[in-house]
Design an enzyme around this catalytic site. Structure first.
Site, PDB file in Angstrom:
ATOM      1  N   SER A  89       0.840  -1.208   0.000  1.00  0.00           N
ATOM      2  CA  SER A  89       0.000   0.000   0.000  1.00  0.00           C
ATOM      3  C   SER A  89       0.870   1.251   0.000  1.00  0.00           C
ATOM      4  CB  SER A  89      -0.867  -0.012   1.249  1.00  0.00           C
ATOM      5  OG  SER A  89      -1.416   1.260   1.463  1.00  0.00           O
ATOM      6  N   SER A  90       0.338   2.325  -0.585  1.00  0.00           N
ATOM      7  CA  SER A  90       1.118   3.573  -0.671  1.00  0.00           C
ATOM      8  C   SER A  90       1.373   4.205   0.697  1.00  0.00           C
ATOM      9  CB  SER A  90       0.390   4.579  -1.560  1.00  0.00           C
ATOM     10  OG  SER A  90      -0.882   4.866  -1.037  1.00  0.00           O
ATOM     11  N   CYS A  91       0.644   3.761   1.736  1.00  0.00           N
ATOM     12  CA  CYS A  91       0.851   4.374   3.053  1.00  0.00           C
ATOM     13  C   CYS A  91       2.154   3.926   3.699  1.00  0.00           C
ATOM     14  CB  CYS A  91      -0.323   4.076   3.972  1.00  0.00           C
ATOM     15  SG  CYS A  91      -0.372   2.363   4.450  1.00  0.00           S
TER      16      CYS A  91
ATOM     17  N   TYR B  97      -0.378  -0.467  10.345  1.00  0.00           N
ATOM     18  CA  TYR B  97      -0.651  -1.102   9.039  1.00  0.00           C
ATOM     19  C   TYR B  97       0.580  -0.966   8.133  1.00  0.00           C
ATOM     20  CZ  TYR B  97      -3.048  -1.829   4.532  1.00  0.00           C
ATOM     21  OH  TYR B  97      -3.439  -2.284   3.293  1.00  0.00           O
TER      22      TYR B  97
ATOM     23  N   LYS C 143       2.934  -3.843   6.367  1.00  0.00           N
ATOM     24  CA  LYS C 143       3.114  -3.925   4.912  1.00  0.00           C
ATOM     25  C   LYS C 143       4.596  -3.800   4.532  1.00  0.00           C
ATOM     26  CE  LYS C 143      -1.018  -4.659   3.288  1.00  0.00           C
ATOM     27  NZ  LYS C 143      -1.321  -5.824   2.469  1.00  0.00           N
TER      28      LYS C 143
ATOM     29  N   HIS D 269     -12.944   3.598   3.421  1.00  0.00           N
ATOM     30  CA  HIS D 269     -12.120   4.664   2.858  1.00  0.00           C
ATOM     31  C   HIS D 269     -13.028   5.814   2.418  1.00  0.00           C
ATOM     32  CE1 HIS D 269      -9.200   1.310   2.451  1.00  0.00           C
ATOM     33  NE2 HIS D 269      -8.374   2.261   2.824  1.00  0.00           N
TER      34      HIS D 269
HETATM   35  O1  GFB Z   1      -9.590   7.156   2.495  1.00  0.00           O
HETATM   36  P1  GFB Z   1      -9.143   7.526   3.855  1.00  0.00           P
HETATM   37  O2  GFB Z   1      -9.902   6.956   4.989  1.00  0.00           O
HETATM   38  O3  GFB Z   1      -7.648   7.125   4.050  1.00  0.00           O
HETATM   39  O4  GFB Z   1      -9.217   9.129   4.012  1.00  0.00           O
HETATM   40  P2  GFB Z   1      -6.158   7.700   3.828  1.00  0.00           P
HETATM   41  C1  GFB Z   1      -8.681  10.018   3.069  1.00  0.00           C
HETATM   42  C2  GFB Z   1      -9.015  11.456   3.468  1.00  0.00           C
HETATM   43  O5  GFB Z   1     -10.426  11.668   3.300  1.00  0.00           O
HETATM   44  C3  GFB Z   1      -8.701  11.840   4.910  1.00  0.00           C
HETATM   45  C4  GFB Z   1     -10.954  12.328   4.436  1.00  0.00           C
HETATM   46  O6  GFB Z   1      -8.182  13.157   4.924  1.00  0.00           O
HETATM   47  C5  GFB Z   1     -10.077  11.799   5.583  1.00  0.00           C
HETATM   48  O7  GFB Z   1     -10.166  12.634   6.717  1.00  0.00           O
HETATM   49  N1  GFB Z   1     -12.390  12.044   4.568  1.00  0.00           N
HETATM   50  C6  GFB Z   1     -13.396  12.949   4.424  1.00  0.00           C
HETATM   51  C7  GFB Z   1     -12.967  10.867   4.878  1.00  0.00           C
HETATM   52  N2  GFB Z   1     -14.578  12.398   4.683  1.00  0.00           N
HETATM   53  C8  GFB Z   1     -14.347  11.086   4.944  1.00  0.00           C
HETATM   54  C9  GFB Z   1     -15.206   9.995   5.279  1.00  0.00           C
HETATM   55  O8  GFB Z   1     -16.430  10.118   5.391  1.00  0.00           O
HETATM   56  N3  GFB Z   1     -14.596   8.788   5.477  1.00  0.00           N
HETATM   57  C10 GFB Z   1     -13.244   8.614   5.355  1.00  0.00           C
HETATM   58  N4  GFB Z   1     -12.736   7.400   5.544  1.00  0.00           N
HETATM   59  N5  GFB Z   1     -12.419   9.650   5.079  1.00  0.00           N
HETATM   60  C11 GFB Z   1      -5.666   5.237   4.337  1.00  0.00           C
HETATM   61  C12 GFB Z   1      -4.766   4.516   5.301  1.00  0.00           C
HETATM   62  O9  GFB Z   1      -5.329   6.552   4.465  1.00  0.00           O
HETATM   63  O10 GFB Z   1      -5.431   4.890   2.988  1.00  0.00           O
HETATM   64  C13 GFB Z   1      -4.642   3.094   5.005  1.00  0.00           C
HETATM   65  O11 GFB Z   1      -5.210   4.768   6.622  1.00  0.00           O
HETATM   66  C14 GFB Z   1      -4.506   2.773   3.537  1.00  0.00           C
HETATM   67  O12 GFB Z   1      -3.572   2.591   5.720  1.00  0.00           O
HETATM   68  C15 GFB Z   1      -5.433   3.577   2.673  1.00  0.00           C
HETATM   69  O13 GFB Z   1      -3.183   2.951   3.123  1.00  0.00           O
HETATM   70  C16 GFB Z   1      -5.172   3.396   1.173  1.00  0.00           C
HETATM   71  O14 GFB Z   1      -5.836   7.862   2.384  1.00  0.00           O
HETATM   72  O15 GFB Z   1      -5.915   8.903   4.662  1.00  0.00           O
END
Ligand code: GFB
Length: 315
Positions: free
Chosen positions: A109-111, A138, A142, A181
């Protein structure tokens, strides 16, 4: 090249990535698959995974089984994200080595890149700085998986490769608002707000972080391409180049759903990494490019998940 009769094990075949790889291989005419659901085989259990390999002896393995989730799930279930992922990947990679699997692909994963690594993220930025705290467990798991594939290649000559997908979306995504996500969460939030005539949709954080999104069918296509054409130790990025701020993503989903209300921010929720875009030039030089644009892909997913089926969603 993968042979059409080769016995292929897709670990995580019911998840978003595993099911996309399965669809891609079926389209190509492959039909000798081996699958186990998580109730049939707990990949965290060493003895059970050993028995499964002994019985099935797969020739090729796509390791797409993992505990995954969005920013909040990563930050809340920190122990599970570390333990489950380490156990799953240790068992599958080690048994693949013991049973002479011809080739294994590990989905990372890119994280795993440092939070403040130069953008676009190049493969050589790995382990050059501190990780994003919300998904550190996580990411550590990875990174261990990538290093395990490298180490097994070095010590035992195993043909194990790792790919680094950017943020993904597509069929079979998780729509639970606490653990998903951002993209599935926004689709659900805007769709439900429209259906219920709500005046506003609340998104997490400032909306400023930048993310790159890739449709999972493009990822599966890249995985198929790399399984056939790439046998190197160094892992490889798979991105789309489609970068967008979270607020602009919300506006795009709002437009697709045709929702007329307003957007509000919940600033108690974390932003996470400020920017995460991959440098996928290494993969492009090998001759692979994504095909599905963000607009097309999101429209397609919205239609499948909400318009065509009357999905009942939990969470
Ligand atoms: O997709 P996401 O949960 O993961 O959140 P990451 C991306 C951005 O969207 C963050 C915002 O800045 C969140 O605060 N966001 C806005 C929201 N509204 C929402 C919502 O309703 N739900 C969610 N989930 N986010 C993950 C990693 O990071 O990416 C994992 O934690 C993994 O490890 C994954 O690598 C691909 O992109 O921030």
């Amino acid at each position: 090249m993968l042979d059409k009769d080769s016995k292929i094990y897709i670990a995580g075949h019911r998840g978003m990535v595993g099911s996309a790889i399965h669809r891609r291989l079926k389209k190509e005419g492959f039909n000798n698959f081996v699958f186990r659901t998580s109730t049939e085989l707990d990949l965290r259990n060493q003895a059970d995974v050993a028995s499964f390999y002994e019985a099935e002896k797969p020739e090729y393995v796509f390791l797409a089984a993992a505990k995954v989730g969005g920013i909040q799930a990563n930050n809340t279930y920190r122990g599970e994200f570390l333990y489950d992922n380490l156990m799953i990947q240790n068992n599958v990679i080690h048994q693949s080595y013991l049973h002479n699997v011809k080739k294994l692909m590990f989905l990372s994963s890119s994280c795993i890149y440092p939070k403040l690594a130069p953008q676009p993220l190049k493969e050589d930025s790995l382990l050059t700085g501190l990780l994003e705290p919300t998904n550190e467990p996580y990411a550590v798991a990875k990174i261990a998986g990538v290093k395990m594939c490298e180490a097994y290649r070095n010590q035992y000559g195993s043909n194990f490769i790792s790919v680094m997908p950017t943020n993904l979306y597509g069929p079979n995504d998780n729509y639970d608002l606490q653990t998903s996500h951002v993209l599935p969460a926004l689709l659900r939030k805007f769709h439900e707000a429209k259906m219920n005539n709500n005046e506003k949709v609340v998104i997490w954080g400032t909306g400023k972080p930048l993310r790159e999104f890739l449709h999972v069918d493009d990822l599966a296509d890249a995985c198929f391409f790399l399984m056939n054409n790439y046998d190197e130790q160094d892992f490889i990025n798979v991105g789309s180049g489609d970068e967008i701020s979270i607020l602009d993503l919300a506006l795009l989903v709002k437009e697709i759903v045709d929702y007329q209300g307003v957007i509000e921010h919940d600033l108690t929720k974390p932003d996470g990494t400020p920017r995460k875009i991959m440098d996928s030039s290494k993969l492009e030089k090998l001759g692979w490019k994504p095909r599905i644009t963000l607009m097309e892909g999101v429209k397609q997913v919205y239609k499948e998940a909400f318009v065509s089926k009357q999905t009942t969603l939990k969470g």
